[in-house]
Design an enzyme around this catalytic site. Sequence first.
Site, PDB file in Angstrom:
ATOM      1  N   CYS A  90      -2.081 -44.486  14.555  1.00 32.31           N
ATOM      2  CA  CYS A  90      -3.452 -44.140  14.206  1.00 32.31           C
ATOM      3  C   CYS A  90      -4.292 -45.407  14.123  1.00 32.31           C
ATOM      4  O   CYS A  90      -3.889 -46.395  13.494  1.00 32.31           O
ATOM      5  CB  CYS A  90      -3.475 -43.379  12.882  1.00 32.31           C
ATOM      6  SG  CYS A  90      -5.131 -42.952  12.310  1.00 32.31           S
ATOM      7  N   CYS A 103     -11.563 -24.501  19.911  1.00 29.01           N
ATOM      8  CA  CYS A 103     -10.636 -23.371  19.759  1.00 29.01           C
ATOM      9  C   CYS A 103      -9.741 -23.529  18.539  1.00 29.01           C
ATOM     10  O   CYS A 103      -9.122 -22.561  18.084  1.00 29.01           O
ATOM     11  CB  CYS A 103      -9.758 -23.219  21.003  1.00 29.01           C
ATOM     12  SG  CYS A 103     -10.654 -22.833  22.527  1.00 29.01           S
ATOM     13  N   CYS A 116      -7.679 -28.302  21.804  1.00 32.72           N
ATOM     14  CA  CYS A 116      -9.129 -28.075  21.851  1.00 32.72           C
ATOM     15  C   CYS A 116      -9.648 -27.923  20.435  1.00 32.72           C
ATOM     16  O   CYS A 116      -9.217 -27.012  19.703  1.00 32.72           O
ATOM     17  CB  CYS A 116      -9.447 -26.820  22.678  1.00 32.72           C
ATOM     18  SG  CYS A 116     -11.204 -26.399  22.709  1.00 32.72           S
ATOM     19  N   HIS A 159      37.240  -5.875  26.394  1.00 33.57           N
ATOM     20  CA  HIS A 159      36.098  -5.495  27.218  1.00 33.57           C
ATOM     21  C   HIS A 159      35.230  -6.735  27.472  1.00 33.57           C
ATOM     22  O   HIS A 159      35.005  -7.546  26.576  1.00 33.57           O
ATOM     23  CB  HIS A 159      35.275  -4.416  26.506  1.00 33.57           C
ATOM     24  CG  HIS A 159      34.068  -3.969  27.276  1.00 33.57           C
ATOM     25  ND1 HIS A 159      34.165  -3.362  28.510  1.00 33.57           N
ATOM     26  CD2 HIS A 159      32.737  -4.061  26.987  1.00 33.57           C
ATOM     27  CE1 HIS A 159      32.939  -3.079  28.945  1.00 33.57           C
ATOM     28  NE2 HIS A 159      32.066  -3.501  28.043  1.00 33.57           N
ATOM     29  N   HIS A 203     -12.755 -37.679  13.760  1.00 38.29           N
ATOM     30  CA  HIS A 203     -13.317 -38.262  14.978  1.00 38.29           C
ATOM     31  C   HIS A 203     -13.939 -37.177  15.855  1.00 38.29           C
ATOM     32  O   HIS A 203     -15.028 -37.374  16.424  1.00 38.29           O
ATOM     33  CB  HIS A 203     -12.226 -38.994  15.748  1.00 38.29           C
ATOM     34  CG  HIS A 203     -12.649 -39.422  17.124  1.00 38.29           C
ATOM     35  ND1 HIS A 203     -13.459 -40.509  17.356  1.00 38.29           N
ATOM     36  CD2 HIS A 203     -12.386 -38.866  18.349  1.00 38.29           C
ATOM     37  CE1 HIS A 203     -13.674 -40.628  18.664  1.00 38.29           C
ATOM     38  NE2 HIS A 203     -13.031 -39.644  19.283  1.00 38.29           N
ATOM     39  N   CYS A 227      35.133  -3.860  34.240  1.00 37.09           N
ATOM     40  CA  CYS A 227      34.136  -4.684  33.550  1.00 37.09           C
ATOM     41  C   CYS A 227      34.323  -6.159  33.891  1.00 37.09           C
ATOM     42  O   CYS A 227      33.357  -6.938  33.901  1.00 37.09           O
ATOM     43  CB  CYS A 227      34.196  -4.461  32.048  1.00 37.09           C
ATOM     44  SG  CYS A 227      35.813  -4.796  31.305  1.00 37.09           S
TER      45      CYS A 227
END
Length: 584
Positions: free
Chosen positions: A102, A154, A151, A532, A132, A226
């Site tokens: 930052c 948004c 965004c 199975h 900012h 199977c």
Amino acid sequence: MANTPGSPPPIPTTKLLTQDFFPGDHSAAHGCPHLKPVKRTGEILSNYQILSRYSLHFKHRHALGILPPKKRSKSGAEAKPQDLQSTIDSAKPIPQLPIPSCMTCETTMGRIHACLQCVFVGCWKGGHSQSHSQETGHTLSIEISRCGLYCGQCKDFVYDRDFDGIHNGEVLRNSEIISMVQEPGQKRPRFSKWHAGNKEAALIKAGSKLQACQGLRGLRNMGSTCFMNVILQCFIHNPLLRGYFLSDQHSSKRCEVKSECMGCEMDQLFTQFYSGVKTPYGPCSFLHTMWMSSSDLAGYAQQDAHEFFISALNQIHAKSPTSKLHHCSCVIHKTFAGLLQSDVTCLNCANVTSAFDPILDISLDLRATKRSKSMSKVRGLNDERNDGPNSLADCLDRYTHPEKLGTNEYNCSKCGKTGQEATKQLSMKVLPPVLSFQLKRFEHSMGASKIETKIKFPAQLDMTQYTTSTRKSKKSKLQKLNGGSGSENGSPSNASTPSSTTSSHAGLEPIPTYVYNLFAVINHQGKMDTGHYTAFAKHRGEWFSLDDHKVTLSTQKEVLDSKAYMLFYVKQNLDYDYSSATRD
């Protein structure tokens, strides 16, 4: 972030697929309405490309040989960074790369956002990125760690095809650079993407039509079949086999083999699955052809799915028109074939003898076998039986770990001694495009029994640490650190337990061409003779449970929590066939 006068333009990425097929301004069709006015100049896209490239380089800085920023000297001078391409060509590490932090509070923790409309980097947790945006009206930023597009209007991360295309191009470029840095001796042609021209785009649009979701269909159980159904489902959802048979590479109408052609059966199977019919399909013809080709599998008794898998591969290979004994180019070998290297090291003279074995799959023990006291001492084991950790990575560590041979199992050709002690170690010389694993759950040594232990396996598998080139590179670096006096591979002074081997691999950077994604899993429920088989397969990004005729939506968590018997992985980045590329 605007380009200053005289500064070089950013390296262009590959063209966007949407622009190739549908040229013109299509930004209005994208999800976020606030992107359209700022995308017209192209500056935002250029800034996003630069920051995406920086993010990927910083994330993979160890694999790229990029060093952290150098400390300033007493005079305050700092070394100038080298050009990236010249760094790759000279195989020298880039001297520095700034750490994202930052610009207000200098923190490097948490989510760091970089403004796409000016030169500002701020943190999210401290609110400096939001401040900012409010002060300047710059609403678009990139979250550096994941290259997410945010965004401010948004108040959410947004998706855009153009930005996503740029990021995918940078990911591909970064993968190619890592491969060049990590494997400088590999002869691979560079990736070249095909782009449709205006005429080709018009032909594609005119001759194409939208199809309903296809490729998902149940299979009828025709009496304890199977074991066959789960293998056929894994074939259907294998991306390479799907591309081969759906592109008419083997057509049952043009095949010259008169009868019992497994390639034709595969072609008809894909035709049925992509016909648009949703009712369960009974693969009677496939089963009959297998019975005629492999007498061991004939009858209605329950069979082992892995045995059927290997037998099916062999039969498809045998009837292929390009079938050869060596260097075969049939679809089976192009998809499943790899090369296993076995290194036997004499403990007396350090002579290494290498042998190579072709493989179509890898069978992994779930429990370590009984070992003698001498072997337990070599591997650092305290008991004669070691069940070990239960994950796919642990099974692979045990599979590729040095194993001490008996005194009568090896005769050294160099020192001429018979009955010499030696170690044997396996590694992957050539990795196949599709990796298939069998987890040995069925034991026959002390009577028939099944191992019910749950084995953890990942959705993405990195095989870098198990390759021959990586093992040789690590050995070379170890010898350099020891002043050239490092012990040879497999010697007792260099032996370690599988768990310590795992920790030593923790710092290895994955090579993109050795990373695999899971696409199918086979499970076995019940006892050996009366159990199975069911399967999970990935289709169009979603996982599905496949239980004979029943097809239901599943989740990745359910897949990873299952007790797998067979696993199928496909390479994330597929290599070119170099011999074919140079010949063409």
